[in-house]
Design a protein around this motif. Structure first.
Motif, PDB file in Angstrom:
ATOM      1  N   VAL A  82      -2.512  -5.426   6.758  1.00  0.00           N
ATOM      2  CA  VAL A  82      -3.566  -6.165   6.071  1.00  0.00           C
ATOM      3  C   VAL A  82      -4.740  -6.262   7.039  1.00  0.00           C
ATOM      4  CG1 VAL A  82      -4.198  -8.329   4.929  1.00  0.00           C
ATOM      5  CG2 VAL A  82      -1.832  -7.491   4.782  1.00  0.00           C
ATOM      6  N   GLY A  83      -5.795  -5.519   6.766  1.00  0.00           N
ATOM      7  CA  GLY A  83      -6.918  -5.454   7.695  1.00  0.00           C
ATOM      8  C   GLY A  83      -8.188  -6.007   7.086  1.00  0.00           C
ATOM      9  N   LEU A  84      -8.761  -7.018   7.742  1.00  0.00           N
ATOM     10  CA  LEU A  84     -10.001  -7.627   7.273  1.00  0.00           C
ATOM     11  C   LEU A  84     -11.138  -7.205   8.201  1.00  0.00           C
ATOM     12  CD1 LEU A  84     -10.473 -11.219   5.908  1.00  0.00           C
ATOM     13  CD2 LEU A  84     -12.116 -10.288   7.531  1.00  0.00           C
ATOM     14  N   SER A  85     -12.231  -6.733   7.623  1.00  0.00           N
ATOM     15  CA  SER A  85     -13.414  -6.316   8.375  1.00  0.00           C
ATOM     16  C   SER A  85     -13.051  -5.193   9.350  1.00  0.00           C
ATOM     17  CB  SER A  85     -14.047  -7.527   9.074  1.00  0.00           C
ATOM     18  OG  SER A  85     -15.341  -7.224   9.524  1.00  0.00           O
ATOM     19  N   VAL A  86     -13.260  -5.377  10.659  1.00  0.00           N
ATOM     20  CA  VAL A  86     -12.927  -4.298  11.588  1.00  0.00           C
ATOM     21  C   VAL A  86     -11.431  -3.976  11.547  1.00  0.00           C
ATOM     22  CG1 VAL A  86     -12.559  -5.713  13.669  1.00  0.00           C
ATOM     23  CG2 VAL A  86     -13.344  -3.364  13.902  1.00  0.00           C
ATOM     24  N   GLY A  87     -10.610  -4.960  11.177  1.00  0.00           N
ATOM     25  CA  GLY A  87      -9.175  -4.706  11.033  1.00  0.00           C
ATOM     26  C   GLY A  87      -8.882  -3.657   9.979  1.00  0.00           C
ATOM     27  N   GLY A  88      -9.689  -3.641   8.922  1.00  0.00           N
ATOM     28  CA  GLY A  88      -9.544  -2.605   7.905  1.00  0.00           C
ATOM     29  C   GLY A  88     -10.108  -1.273   8.370  1.00  0.00           C
ATOM     30  N   MET A  89     -11.170  -1.341   9.169  1.00  0.00           N
ATOM     31  CA  MET A  89     -11.799  -0.103   9.661  1.00  0.00           C
ATOM     32  C   MET A  89     -10.846   0.683  10.550  1.00  0.00           C
ATOM     33  SD  MET A  89     -15.565  -1.669  10.535  1.00  0.00           S
ATOM     34  CE  MET A  89     -16.506  -2.575   9.299  1.00  0.00           C
ATOM     35  N   TRP A  90     -10.172  -0.004  11.478  1.00  0.00           N
ATOM     36  CA  TRP A  90      -9.199   0.726  12.303  1.00  0.00           C
ATOM     37  C   TRP A  90      -7.865   0.866  11.578  1.00  0.00           C
ATOM     38  CZ3 TRP A  90      -4.679  -1.600  13.553  1.00  0.00           C
ATOM     39  CH2 TRP A  90      -4.635  -2.966  13.829  1.00  0.00           C
ATOM     40  N   GLY A  91      -7.600  -0.034  10.622  1.00  0.00           N
ATOM     41  CA  GLY A  91      -6.371   0.060   9.844  1.00  0.00           C
ATOM     42  C   GLY A  91      -6.291   1.346   9.043  1.00  0.00           C
ATOM     43  N   VAL A  92      -7.413   1.769   8.462  1.00  0.00           N
ATOM     44  CA  VAL A  92      -7.446   3.034   7.730  1.00  0.00           C
ATOM     45  C   VAL A  92      -7.174   4.195   8.679  1.00  0.00           C
ATOM     46  CG1 VAL A  92      -9.012   4.662   6.582  1.00  0.00           C
ATOM     47  CG2 VAL A  92      -8.853   2.306   5.781  1.00  0.00           C
ATOM     48  N   ARG A  93      -7.685   4.107   9.886  1.00  0.00           N
ATOM     49  CA  ARG A  93      -7.441   5.171  10.864  1.00  0.00           C
ATOM     50  C   ARG A  93      -5.957   5.251  11.226  1.00  0.00           C
ATOM     51  NH1 ARG A  93     -12.615   3.897  10.799  1.00  0.00           N
ATOM     52  NH2 ARG A  93     -14.140   5.431  11.540  1.00  0.00           N
ATOM     53  N   LEU A  94      -5.314   4.092  11.351  1.00  0.00           N
ATOM     54  CA  LEU A  94      -3.875   4.089  11.600  1.00  0.00           C
ATOM     55  C   LEU A  94      -3.132   4.699  10.411  1.00  0.00           C
ATOM     56  CD1 LEU A  94      -1.805   1.213  13.179  1.00  0.00           C
ATOM     57  CD2 LEU A  94      -0.946   2.481  11.221  1.00  0.00           C
ATOM     58  N   ALA A  95      -3.544   4.314   9.204  1.00  0.00           N
ATOM     59  CA  ALA A  95      -2.888   4.808   7.990  1.00  0.00           C
ATOM     60  C   ALA A  95      -3.017   6.323   7.868  1.00  0.00           C
ATOM     61  CB  ALA A  95      -3.486   4.127   6.760  1.00  0.00           C
ATOM     62  N   LEU A  96      -4.163   6.868   8.233  1.00  0.00           N
ATOM     63  CA  LEU A  96      -4.394   8.311   8.116  1.00  0.00           C
ATOM     64  C   LEU A  96      -3.684   9.088   9.226  1.00  0.00           C
ATOM     65  CD1 LEU A  96      -8.178   8.299   7.162  1.00  0.00           C
ATOM     66  CD2 LEU A  96      -6.277   8.960   5.667  1.00  0.00           C
ATOM     67  N   SER A  97      -3.577   8.479  10.415  1.00  0.00           N
ATOM     68  CA  SER A  97      -2.956   9.181  11.535  1.00  0.00           C
ATOM     69  C   SER A  97      -1.436   9.099  11.498  1.00  0.00           C
ATOM     70  CB  SER A  97      -3.474   8.628  12.867  1.00  0.00           C
ATOM     71  OG  SER A  97      -3.069   7.287  13.041  1.00  0.00           O
ATOM     72  N   ALA A  98      -0.900   8.025  10.889  1.00  0.00           N
ATOM     73  CA  ALA A  98       0.557   7.833  10.852  1.00  0.00           C
ATOM     74  C   ALA A  98       0.987   7.275   9.494  1.00  0.00           C
ATOM     75  CB  ALA A  98       0.983   6.897  11.980  1.00  0.00           C
ATOM     76  N   PRO A  99       0.764   8.035   8.412  1.00  0.00           N
ATOM     77  CA  PRO A  99       1.062   7.515   7.072  1.00  0.00           C
ATOM     78  C   PRO A  99       2.533   7.141   6.884  1.00  0.00           C
ATOM     79  CG  PRO A  99       0.622   9.887   7.005  1.00  0.00           C
ATOM     80  CD  PRO A  99       0.236   9.414   8.360  1.00  0.00           C
ATOM     81  N   GLN A 100       3.418   7.801   7.646  1.00  0.00           N
ATOM     82  CA  GLN A 100       4.846   7.528   7.523  1.00  0.00           C
ATOM     83  C   GLN A 100       5.225   6.138   8.037  1.00  0.00           C
ATOM     84  OE1 GLN A 100       3.392   9.413   9.761  1.00  0.00           O
ATOM     85  NE2 GLN A 100       4.290   8.976  11.774  1.00  0.00           N
ATOM     86  N   ARG A 101       4.283   5.480   8.730  1.00  0.00           N
ATOM     87  CA  ARG A 101       4.570   4.155   9.301  1.00  0.00           C
ATOM     88  C   ARG A 101       4.177   3.016   8.362  1.00  0.00           C
ATOM     89  NH1 ARG A 101       5.178   4.628  14.911  1.00  0.00           N
ATOM     90  NH2 ARG A 101       6.034   2.518  14.794  1.00  0.00           N
ATOM     91  N   LEU A 102       3.539   3.333   7.241  1.00  0.00           N
ATOM     92  CA  LEU A 102       3.030   2.275   6.361  1.00  0.00           C
ATOM     93  C   LEU A 102       3.829   2.134   5.072  1.00  0.00           C
ATOM     94  CD1 LEU A 102      -0.868   2.138   6.415  1.00  0.00           C
ATOM     95  CD2 LEU A 102       0.790   1.049   7.907  1.00  0.00           C
ATOM     96  N   ASN A 103       4.195   0.888   4.765  1.00  0.00           N
ATOM     97  CA  ASN A 103       4.717   0.549   3.437  1.00  0.00           C
ATOM     98  C   ASN A 103       3.578   0.277   2.470  1.00  0.00           C
ATOM     99  OD1 ASN A 103       7.532   0.649   3.867  1.00  0.00           O
ATOM    100  ND2 ASN A 103       7.500  -1.358   4.856  1.00  0.00           N
ATOM    101  N   GLY A 104       2.517  -0.319   2.995  1.00  0.00           N
ATOM    102  CA  GLY A 104       1.383  -0.691   2.159  1.00  0.00           C
ATOM    103  C   GLY A 104       0.165  -0.961   3.015  1.00  0.00           C
ATOM    104  N   LEU A 105      -0.993  -1.008   2.352  1.00  0.00           N
ATOM    105  CA  LEU A 105      -2.267  -1.206   3.051  1.00  0.00           C
ATOM    106  C   LEU A 105      -3.172  -2.079   2.195  1.00  0.00           C
ATOM    107  CD1 LEU A 105      -4.213  -0.377   5.410  1.00  0.00           C
ATOM    108  CD2 LEU A 105      -4.877   1.586   3.991  1.00  0.00           C
ATOM    109  N   VAL A 106      -3.657  -3.170   2.787  1.00  0.00           N
ATOM    110  CA  VAL A 106      -4.628  -4.039   2.116  1.00  0.00           C
ATOM    111  C   VAL A 106      -5.914  -4.006   2.933  1.00  0.00           C
ATOM    112  CG1 VAL A 106      -5.129  -6.352   1.239  1.00  0.00           C
ATOM    113  CG2 VAL A 106      -2.760  -5.531   1.294  1.00  0.00           C
ATOM    114  N   LEU A 107      -6.995  -3.596   2.293  1.00  0.00           N
ATOM    115  CA  LEU A 107      -8.299  -3.500   2.949  1.00  0.00           C
ATOM    116  C   LEU A 107      -9.170  -4.642   2.449  1.00  0.00           C
ATOM    117  CD1 LEU A 107      -8.751   0.363   2.621  1.00  0.00           C
ATOM    118  CD2 LEU A 107      -7.966  -0.931   4.627  1.00  0.00           C
ATOM    119  N   MET A 108      -9.469  -5.594   3.334  1.00  0.00           N
ATOM    120  CA  MET A 108     -10.192  -6.802   2.954  1.00  0.00           C
ATOM    121  C   MET A 108     -11.581  -6.849   3.589  1.00  0.00           C
ATOM    122  SD  MET A 108      -7.236  -9.750   3.237  1.00  0.00           S
ATOM    123  CE  MET A 108      -8.448 -10.990   2.755  1.00  0.00           C
ATOM    124  N   ASP A 109     -12.588  -7.075   2.775  1.00  0.00           N
ATOM    125  CA  ASP A 109     -13.941  -7.334   3.293  1.00  0.00           C
ATOM    126  C   ASP A 109     -14.287  -6.329   4.390  1.00  0.00           C
ATOM    127  OD1 ASP A 109     -14.637 -10.065   1.930  1.00  0.00           O
ATOM    128  OD2 ASP A 109     -12.584 -10.264   2.639  1.00  0.00           O
TER     129      ASP A 109
END
Length: 270
Positions: free
Chosen positions: A91-118
């Motif tokens: 669950v990434g808010l603001s910059v947390g979502g900005m780097w969170g998407v990068r984590l999701a794209l680089s290691a998709p097998q590590r994510l159950n879900g992704l919430v992009l907030m603000d």
């Protein structure tokens, strides 16, 4: 308090509760304490990890060589490895979502879900980027955030109608006013330049799993307006939820709504 050393610096995090793992990644200029309402509600059912950005909260200074949001994502992934967490909902808010998407794209097998907030993973619009960089230059040169600058910066994070005498507003203002020149110059300002100088990931949003992604945005968020949230949700193909009566830090301006939204989303992933 728990710390994990990565790239030569101590990253502070909290690790609370048991169950499926949830990683809470917060906003620039805020520490993990911003998630207090959500941690209280989620930790009876989930293992909740919340970290402090470099130079924020109890984390050490920005490590040498940390130059992009991809580095932040890599460091967060190293924390998950350290904690033996194979899969997590981020669950990434603001910059947390900005780097969170990068984590999701680089290691998709590590994510159950992704919430992009603000948040927004396109480039910062050029006039805004130049404006923020001018503020960083002022802060860097003066070694502090002056009263007039606080009057500019603090309101950015909240809905226009917030009570400026409220504890939420005043505590945030006091925290910014209290930053040392060293912390500002070594970590806060460089972290800001990394954030607002980011590259464009909009073309890659279609690679995310739409079925396990949610976009959330305060209906009165000024720096990351609902139009950006809708644009990202459309590119991903996932739902977009607007948080009523909330600005950029939507999880604190309307904590009950955000917590309920997160609990429903997490329940749907099981």
């Amino acid at each position: 308090m728990a710390f994990f050393e990565v790239d030569g610096q101590a990253l502070h995090y909290i690790d609370q509760g048991t169950g499926p793992a949830v990683l809470l990644a917060g906003s620039y200029l805020w520490d993990q304490a911003m998630w207090a309402p959500q941690i209280a509600a989620l930790s009876p059912h989930y293992r909740v990890i919340a970290l402090d950005l470099w130079g924020h909260g109890e984390s050490g200074r920005l490590p040498e060589g940390t130059a992009s949001l991809d580095d932040i994502a890599r460091q967060a992934l190293a924390l998950l490895d350290h904690l033996d967490i194979d899969r997590v909902t981020l669950v990434g808010l603001s910059v947390g979502g900005m780097w969170g998407v990068r984590l999701a794209l680089s290691a998709p097998q590590r994510l159950n879900g992704l919430v992009l907030m603000d948040t927004y993973v396109g480039v910062e619009p050029e006039p805004t980027r130049q404006y923020y960089f001018s503020l960083f230059k002022q802060i860097e040169e003066s070694g502090g955030i002056s009263e007039p600058l606080l009057d500019i910066v603090v309101p950015i994070f909240f809905r226009p109608g917030i009570d400026r005498a409220s504890a939420l507003y005043q505590d945030f203002r006091a925290k910014l006013a209290g930053y040392s020149a060293e912390r500002l110059r070594d970590s806060i300002v460089p972290m800001g330049r990394i954030t607002f100088g980011r590259d464009d990931l909009l073309p890659r949003l279609g690679e995310l799993n739409a079925a396990t992604t949610l976009v959330v945005c305060g209906d009165q968020d000024k720096p990351r307006p609902p139009s950006e949230a809708r644009e990202m949700a459309e590119l991903i193909g996932c739902p977009c939820v607007l948080v009523p009566e909330a600005g950029h830090i939507s999880n604190l301006e309307n904590p009950a709504f955000v917590t309920d939204t997160l609990l429903k989303f997490l329940a749907g992933l099981k």
